[in-house]
Write an enzyme that holds these catalytic residues in place. Sequence first.
Site, short mmCIF file in Angstrom:
data_model
loop_
_atom_site.label_atom_id
_atom_site.label_comp_id
_atom_site.label_asym_id
_atom_site.label_seq_id
_atom_site.Cartn_x
_atom_site.Cartn_y
_atom_site.Cartn_z
N CYS A 1 -15.49 3.83 2.27
CA CYS A 1 -14.39 3.38 1.84
C CYS A 1 -14.77 1.83 1.32
O CYS A 1 -15.60 1.17 1.83
CB CYS A 1 -13.53 3.06 2.96
N CYS B 1 -8.48 6.54 4.78
CA CYS B 1 -9.54 5.74 5.76
C CYS B 1 -9.40 5.80 7.18
O CYS B 1 -8.39 5.28 7.59
CB CYS B 1 -10.09 4.67 4.95
N GLU C 1 -23.05 5.09 -12.74
CA GLU C 1 -23.78 5.91 -11.93
C GLU C 1 -24.75 6.73 -12.81
O GLU C 1 -24.58 7.27 -13.90
CB GLU C 1 -22.74 7.10 -11.30
N CYS D 1 -10.01 1.83 8.33
CA CYS D 1 -8.86 0.85 8.06
C CYS D 1 -7.41 1.35 7.72
O CYS D 1 -6.50 0.40 7.66
CB CYS D 1 -9.05 -0.19 6.85
N ASP E 1 -11.19 8.44 -7.01
CA ASP E 1 -12.16 7.99 -8.24
C ASP E 1 -12.09 6.34 -8.36
O ASP E 1 -13.15 5.87 -8.62
CB ASP E 1 -11.41 8.59 -9.42
N CYS F 1 -13.66 -1.38 3.98
CA CYS F 1 -14.13 -1.40 5.27
C CYS F 1 -15.52 -1.01 5.44
O CYS F 1 -16.12 -1.26 6.29
CB CYS F 1 -13.21 -1.19 6.29
N ASP G 1 -16.67 5.10 -12.70
CA ASP G 1 -16.88 6.52 -11.98
C ASP G 1 -16.41 7.47 -13.14
O ASP G 1 -15.69 7.57 -13.77
CB ASP G 1 -16.02 6.76 -10.89
#
Length: 374
Positions: A319, A338, A266, A341, A348, A322, A182
């Site tokens: 996330c 999250c 990315e 979960c 990051d 999950c 990232d």
Amino acid sequence: MIKRAYKERLYPTPEQTELLAQSFGCARFVWNNTLAYRTTAYQQQGESVSHSTAEKRLVSLKADYPWLKDVSSVILQQTLRDQKTAFDNFFNPKLKARYPRFKKKDGRQSIRLTRAAFRYRDGEITIAKAKTPLPIRWSRPLPSEPSSITISRDRAGRYFISCLCDFVPEAFPVTPKTVGIDLGLSDLFITSDGAKSGNPRHLKRYEAKLARLQRRLAKKQKGSRNRQKLCQKVARLHAKIADCRRDAIHKASRTLINENQVICVESLNITGMVKNRSLAKAISDAGWGEFVRQLEYKAAWSGRQLVKVSQWYPSSKLCHGCGHKVEKLPLSQRHWHCEGCGEAIDRDINAANNIRTAGLAGFACGATGAGAAA
Ligand SMILES: [Zn+2]
């Protein structure tokens, strides 16, 4: 076989310095004079001047300005070829290149020499009209005889030589490791392993010093000798900072390529992002574009795969554990909980993991992969 440039520092003798200054000056004169001619011809008659016309003009330029004959004619011809390329790029709608610009005396200077204008013997390079070989500080031996060389002087007054050589890349042994990256702001990148790149050492100190010098420079009188001296200092510091950054990026991209078989990043619309004022400085500084470019060619050389994941993939908001997606996640929020979960999530590292998963999924179906195609 591919061509690869090897760039080294060059320490010309006083005699060579003079010859180079002359060569830079003549190349700049031919570039600017021809560019002015082309521009006027286009503005007044709507005509574009061909390369062969420009070459014929060079002959008459030499008659009008005999000092042009003091430097190798190969350099001047190469200047015209470079200008032709600049115009070809400009007229190519795919490249979106800028209209060629005039070269300034105080900017970076460079000349390009093809095989006819230099001699390569026993690892030494002698340029036409010079009596002695160029003192080059080699960091490694050249893999082959260079097919062309570029000699440049940057704004800080340092000389460089870049030698274009044939290069046979060697694929690395295959490793099972894969990584997602990232691209960050405070760190250049964060990996799915949780490693943060950090910033180059010394950079902060250099930057503080630069800010100080620039404030002093603003107070100096235009055209004064003190101002000139300070300008040189600022240019040298700029060069140092740029070197520091480039070095760090090279080291980081090399390590990632050495350690991983598949590297997922990315794909970014950098021009689009830089328009956003608040992010602009950080992004240009961090050198994202250069980082991805290096990963791309180093992957191709080493038999690794670079996979680009669509920039629209919501890598930050999912996330990784999950698959729960948050609706809103402002850029300033670096950690979140999250709801799916209950995990505490580092923005990051989570994004890097999602990029890795998405990249490998796409890679498995053979959807993308710059390195895979090469
Ligand atoms: Zn979750």
